[in-house]
Design a protein around this motif. Sequence first.
Motif, mmCIF file in Angstrom:
data_model
loop_
_atom_site.group_PDB
_atom_site.id
_atom_site.type_symbol
_atom_site.label_atom_id
_atom_site.label_comp_id
_atom_site.label_asym_id
_atom_site.label_seq_id
_atom_site.Cartn_x
_atom_site.Cartn_y
_atom_site.Cartn_z
ATOM 1 N N ASN A 13 -56.960 -79.658 -97.002
ATOM 2 C CA ASN A 13 -57.179 -78.126 -97.228
ATOM 3 C C ASN A 13 -56.629 -76.351 -97.775
ATOM 4 N N GLY A 14 -56.062 -77.336 -99.096
ATOM 5 C CA GLY A 14 -55.062 -77.027 -99.446
ATOM 6 C C GLY A 14 -53.788 -76.335 -98.855
ATOM 7 N N ASP A 15 -52.935 -75.569 -99.295
ATOM 8 C CA ASP A 15 -51.778 -74.871 -98.392
ATOM 9 C C ASP A 15 -51.874 -73.409 -98.208
ATOM 10 N N GLY A 16 -52.565 -72.864 -97.806
ATOM 11 C CA GLY A 16 -53.163 -71.839 -96.917
ATOM 12 C C GLY A 16 -53.186 -70.480 -97.902
ATOM 13 N N ASP A 17 -52.970 -70.206 -99.849
ATOM 14 C CA ASP A 17 -53.151 -69.949 -100.394
ATOM 15 C C ASP A 17 -53.696 -69.059 -101.054
ATOM 16 N N GLU A 18 -54.884 -70.478 -100.825
ATOM 17 C CA GLU A 18 -56.035 -69.679 -101.350
ATOM 18 C C GLU A 18 -57.649 -68.542 -100.555
ATOM 19 N N ASP A 19 -56.639 -68.414 -98.818
ATOM 20 C CA ASP A 19 -57.780 -68.336 -98.301
ATOM 21 C C ASP A 19 -58.789 -67.185 -98.501
ATOM 22 N N ALA A 20 -57.689 -66.424 -99.062
ATOM 23 C CA ALA A 20 -58.394 -64.903 -99.732
ATOM 24 C C ALA A 20 -59.321 -65.548 -100.964
ATOM 25 N N LEU A 21 -59.341 -66.121 -101.484
ATOM 26 C CA LEU A 21 -60.125 -66.092 -103.095
ATOM 27 C C LEU A 21 -61.895 -66.440 -102.016
ATOM 28 N N ILE A 22 -61.176 -67.597 -100.935
ATOM 29 C CA ILE A 22 -62.690 -68.385 -100.397
ATOM 30 C C ILE A 22 -62.931 -67.124 -100.130
ATOM 31 N N ASP A 23 -62.231 -65.934 -99.318
ATOM 32 C CA ASP A 23 -63.289 -65.519 -98.587
ATOM 33 C C ASP A 23 -63.970 -64.236 -99.520
ATOM 34 N N ALA A 24 -63.032 -64.257 -100.906
ATOM 35 C CA ALA A 24 -63.615 -63.431 -102.206
ATOM 36 C C ALA A 24 -64.619 -63.928 -102.480
ATOM 37 N N LEU A 25 -65.221 -65.721 -102.988
ATOM 38 C CA LEU A 25 -65.944 -66.339 -103.385
ATOM 39 C C LEU A 25 -67.228 -66.000 -102.140
ATOM 40 N N ARG A 26 -66.948 -66.033 -101.006
ATOM 41 C CA ARG A 26 -68.371 -65.972 -99.929
ATOM 42 C C ARG A 26 -68.669 -64.653 -99.891
ATOM 43 N N ARG A 27 -68.022 -63.522 -99.966
ATOM 44 C CA ARG A 27 -68.757 -62.749 -100.357
ATOM 45 C C ARG A 27 -69.074 -62.393 -101.191
ATOM 46 N N ASP A 28 -69.063 -62.949 -102.261
ATOM 47 C CA ASP A 28 -69.883 -63.100 -104.240
ATOM 48 C C ASP A 28 -71.129 -63.629 -103.491
ATOM 49 N N GLY A 29 -71.163 -64.059 -102.080
ATOM 50 C CA GLY A 29 -72.634 -65.413 -101.923
ATOM 51 C C GLY A 29 -72.225 -66.620 -103.000
ATOM 52 N N VAL A 30 -71.225 -66.775 -103.280
ATOM 53 C CA VAL A 30 -70.491 -68.617 -103.275
ATOM 54 C C VAL A 30 -70.369 -69.144 -101.855
ATOM 55 N N ASP A 31 -71.128 -70.736 -102.630
ATOM 56 C CA ASP A 31 -71.251 -71.649 -101.372
ATOM 57 C C ASP A 31 -70.063 -71.846 -102.003
ATOM 58 N N VAL A 32 -68.375 -72.764 -100.990
ATOM 59 C CA VAL A 32 -67.331 -73.072 -101.470
ATOM 60 C C VAL A 32 -66.493 -73.555 -101.022
ATOM 61 N N GLY A 33 -65.989 -74.890 -101.113
ATOM 62 C CA GLY A 33 -64.973 -75.519 -100.479
ATOM 63 C C GLY A 33 -64.212 -76.515 -100.584
ATOM 64 N N TRP A 34 -63.678 -76.777 -99.545
ATOM 65 C CA TRP A 34 -62.893 -77.946 -100.084
ATOM 66 C C TRP A 34 -63.146 -79.511 -100.558
ATOM 67 N N GLN A 35 -62.165 -80.478 -101.553
ATOM 68 C CA GLN A 35 -62.257 -81.544 -101.854
ATOM 69 C C GLN A 35 -61.437 -82.086 -102.337
ATOM 70 N N PRO A 36 -60.495 -83.830 -101.876
ATOM 71 C CA PRO A 36 -59.424 -83.809 -101.850
ATOM 72 C C PRO A 36 -60.243 -84.868 -103.713
ATOM 73 N N TRP A 37 -59.285 -84.895 -104.570
ATOM 74 C CA TRP A 37 -59.460 -85.170 -106.229
ATOM 75 C C TRP A 37 -59.480 -86.534 -105.513
#
Length: 281
Positions: A13-37
Amino acid sequence: MKVVLASCAALPNGDGDEDALIDALRRDGVDVGWQPWGSGVDADLVVLRATWDYTERLDDFLAWCETVPALANPVSVVRWNTDKSYLVELAAHGVAVVPTAVVEPGGEPDFPDGEFVVKPAIGAGSRGAARFTDHVEARVHFEALGVKALVQPYQSSVDANGETALVFFAGEYSHSFHKGPMLAQGLPESESGLYVEEKLRAIEPSERQVKLADQVLDVAAELLSLRRQDFLYARVDVVEGPDGEPLLLELELTEPSLGFKFTGQEAAARLSAAIRATASR
């Protein structure tokens, strides 16, 4: 719209730096989540974010990238950017780069006088990078690495001024942050062991730094037969050379930390907009 942020097994789930990005994407109606490559993925866009163990399995990583229908940044960019030999190529095209020599495994390094750095050409998070003045010790380190390596004169300005990281989204400047000396003594590794813990803070870049970063993106895009806006994200790491002029230390186009913790919500909103535009193409 579904977007996957690609991570790795050690940091699913990353190192926490993307928390703000995930919040922004969800506010913009995007279904976003993490997945290991490494496994199949079903999404409108896969964004490489915390894939920091790729250096240990680069061939597997690149092969997986080839299977992803919509990847950011594109696999051609990833293939070029994961080998820091690109610095020599950029320098040959007029970019002011920290002087860089590439030494193949088994090769004969030509170490400069004074203090210098030896680091893997394929590496992340400053792992395997070390400072030297003694050529014998440097040779031992190079042989222990056993991989293609870069040799660069150490820029002493870093001790006082650190690095400036300039972040761009879809080719447009977004924000910057300051990175303390990465090769200082005593800096701890992260719990995952994938990178050295950095001392970071917000900073405003100089006009000369922005000008250099713009040139870096323009030249890189030309070399890759792309437009600079085709880079969903880019981080240009700049240091001060001996004459005070900025020099490129690294161009991060694969999985760089983007410093959302050190800027306002506007930066995450800008990347959200760029992601949505890229996924809609």
